[in-house]
Design a protein around this motif. Structure first.
Motif, PDB file in Angstrom:
ATOM      1  N   UNK A 113       1.117  14.091  -1.521  1.00  0.00           N
ATOM      2  CA  UNK A 113       1.417  14.560  -0.175  1.00  0.00           C
ATOM      3  C   UNK A 113       0.401  14.099   0.852  1.00  0.00           C
ATOM      4  N   UNK A 114       0.794  14.152   2.100  1.00  0.00           N
ATOM      5  CA  UNK A 114      -0.124  13.940   3.211  1.00  0.00           C
ATOM      6  C   UNK A 114      -0.341  12.515   3.640  1.00  0.00           C
ATOM      7  N   UNK A 115       0.294  11.538   2.988  1.00  0.00           N
ATOM      8  CA  UNK A 115       0.066  10.145   3.351  1.00  0.00           C
ATOM      9  C   UNK A 115       0.954   9.729   4.517  1.00  0.00           C
ATOM     10  N   UNK A 116       0.396   8.939   5.398  1.00  0.00           N
ATOM     11  CA  UNK A 116       1.153   8.424   6.541  1.00  0.00           C
ATOM     12  C   UNK A 116       1.929   7.157   6.172  1.00  0.00           C
ATOM     13  N   UNK A 117       1.381   6.402   5.203  1.00  0.00           N
ATOM     14  CA  UNK A 117       1.990   5.139   4.795  1.00  0.00           C
ATOM     15  C   UNK A 117       2.068   5.086   3.274  1.00  0.00           C
ATOM     16  N   UNK A 118       3.206   4.581   2.769  1.00  0.00           N
ATOM     17  CA  UNK A 118       3.318   4.224   1.365  1.00  0.00           C
ATOM     18  C   UNK A 118       3.379   2.700   1.279  1.00  0.00           C
TER      19      UNK A 118
END
Length: 512
Positions: free
Chosen positions: A26-31
């Motif tokens: 969780x919490x990522x802006x980009x994958x």
């Protein structure tokens, strides 16, 4: 005169490891996911199918629509909307043949594509070969590099955090730690080389060495001008004689664990010598104005040594290492050394100065002579932005090196291949010895002809019988554009190569 103050600089990204896939974190802006070339079209790496399902977006279709190939560093951008997550962007990053070099370059491409983002979670390193995870991290670090001196602050920030997903290898923590040491040394070296010379004087450079040396547990000693005079550093004093900024000699001592006082007396010593010309006008043989534009980084060899010394403990270097940086500003004034002057180096050897713009070898000679006389080294390696001739020989991206010992030459080659800082061995042509012989002194600093070779031959006299290598990376010290892990400007080249060598199990194996 007001003293220049360097603004606060950006920092490299933070890195973390996770065994989970990107959609589970969780919490990522980009994958970000790896893309491999395939016979029937590009293939997506671990976690991409699960991400497609979680996002309700066909990532493979997006890849095909963009006509992506999976070539190294190719980035396909897919904006997404995920109501239950923070992710707003997916990046599909090509890794080509999936070599360590490909992963280093993919890391740099990802770093550039995520500037000003808070965080990215990526499975790229999950399919990396041996040492590929570390190469990816180094590329991502150095591809994030930025330097500024703006009143309004930096134009952009590196991504704040990079999480390497789907990593369960027990050795990944150690590989990550080593990569952070190598990438951090490259970052430090690049920063030092980029600082403008209205701040970067020999004294300032010495202060930086003291600061980083203390943080790294090194013993650091600095020679001021009075001590240089007393101990006969004629080359360093002559080169620095025209400047209001007095020269310095910086010495940094690293002792491996278990080899302190009363122990490990048989641990061999390696001496690194880095050219520290904080600005080079050329002296009275003055450079044209365009030739001076990049001369704030003529101390890049010294920066490489300082950055390497600070990271030796992080790579568990098993030998003693002493770093020497002769630092001076090659300026123009009424007190400048003149063409035709004869100077006396440490130990008594004399040099006729027939070109004041061939100053780097004069300061390196002093430090090398001091090392031979006082430090009992098993090996000396000097590193410098020494000759324009090397760039003529090798172009933009490859450094040249010379060696008088075959085993040492092999270590340099191996370290270059591992680090991504490429080198090509150059010959010590004995037929050119007469070119470096003066009619009135022991040596001539301006032999001309095959300029990189004659410069090496000049320096070889100061190595004595010690196994020695000379690295001339004037060819690789400045990147004209962003290219893979290199950012436009001073490259900070050198520490990765040196640390790959000195952090190996036996850096002196086979050396006479």
């Amino acid at each position: 005169m007001a003293i220049a103050q360097l603004p606060t600089q950006v920092s490299p990204p933070e890195f973390a490891l996770s065994s989970a896939l990107p959609h589970q974190i969780g919490g990522a802006e980009v994958w970000a996911f790896p893309v491999l070339p395939g016979e029937d079209g590009p293939l997506l790496g671990p976690g991409a199918d699960e991400a497609s399902e979680a996002l309700g977006t066909d990532l493979l279709a997006a890849l095909e629509a963009a006509r992506a190939t999976g070539r190294t560093g190719e980035v396909t951008t897919v904006p997404v909307s995920a109501p239950d997550d923070d992710v707003s962007l997916v990046l599909l990053v090509g890794v080509g043949d999936a070599s360590t070099t490909d992963f280093r370059r993919a890391g740099a491409a990802l770093a550039r594509a995520t500037k000003d983002r808070v965080s990215v979670v990526t499975s790229l390193a999950a399919i990396a070969p041996e040492e590929g995870l570390g190469a990816f991290v180094v590329g991502a670090m150095l591809g994030s590099f930025a330097f500024h001196w703006r009143s309004t602050g930096p134009k952009e920030q590196p991504v704040g955090r990079v999480v390497l997903a789907d990593i369960s290898d027990d050795g990944a923590d150690d590989e990550l730690a080593r990569a952070l040491a190598l990438g951090g040394a490259g970052w430090r070296s690049r920063t030092l080389a980029t600082v403008p010379s209205n701040l970067k004087t020999p004294a300032w450079l010495a202060d930086q060495a003291v600061e980083v040396g203390e943080a790294a547990g090194l013993d650091v000693t600095v020679w001021d001008e009075a001590r240089l005079v007393a101990e006969g550093f004629g080359g360093l004093l002559a080169v620095g004689s025209a400047s209001v900024h007095e020269p310095r000699l910086i010495r940094m001592d690293y002792t491996p664990r278990g080899a302190g006082k009363g122990a490990g007396k048989n641990v061999p010593t390696v001496v690194l010598v880095g050219k520290g010309i904080t600005f080079d006008t050329g002296g009275l043989d003055i450079k044209p104005s365009e030739g001076m534009l990049t001369m704030k980084r003529d101390m890049s060899g010294g920066a490489a040594v300082i950055a390497t010394m600070a990271a030796l403990r992080d790579v568990d270097c098993p030998v003693r290492v002493i770093g020497l940086v002769p630092a001076a500003e090659n300026a123009v004034s009424g007190s400048a050394m003149r063409p035709g002057d004869v100077i006396t180096h440490v130990g008594g050897r004399t040099s006729e100065v027939n070109n004041t713009d061939a100053e780097g070898r004069l300061v390196l000679a002093d430090a090398m002579a001091y090392a031979v006389a006082e430090l009992k080294p098993s090996v000396i390696l000097d590193i410098a932005t020494l000759t324009g001739a090397m760039k003529v020989s090798l172009g933009q991206w490859t450094g040249g090196y010379f060696a008088n010992d075959e085993a040492l030459a092999g270590h340099v080659e191996t370290a270059a291949a591992a680090s991504g800082e490429r080198v090509w061995r150059m010959p010590l042509v004995t037929d050119y010895e007469d070119k470096v012989t003066s009619k009135i002194a022991d040596g001539d600093n301006a032999a001309g002809g095959a300029g990189a070779i004659t410069a090496a031959l000049f320096l070889q006299h100061f190595a004595g019988d010690v196994p020695w290598a000379h690295v001339d990376f004037a060819s690789a010290a400045e990147s004209p554009t962003d290219r893979h892990e290199w950012t436009a400007g001073p490259s900070g080249w050198g520490p990765r190569l040196l640390l790959s060598w000195l952090g190996s199990d036996d850096p002196l194996e086979g050396i006479a």
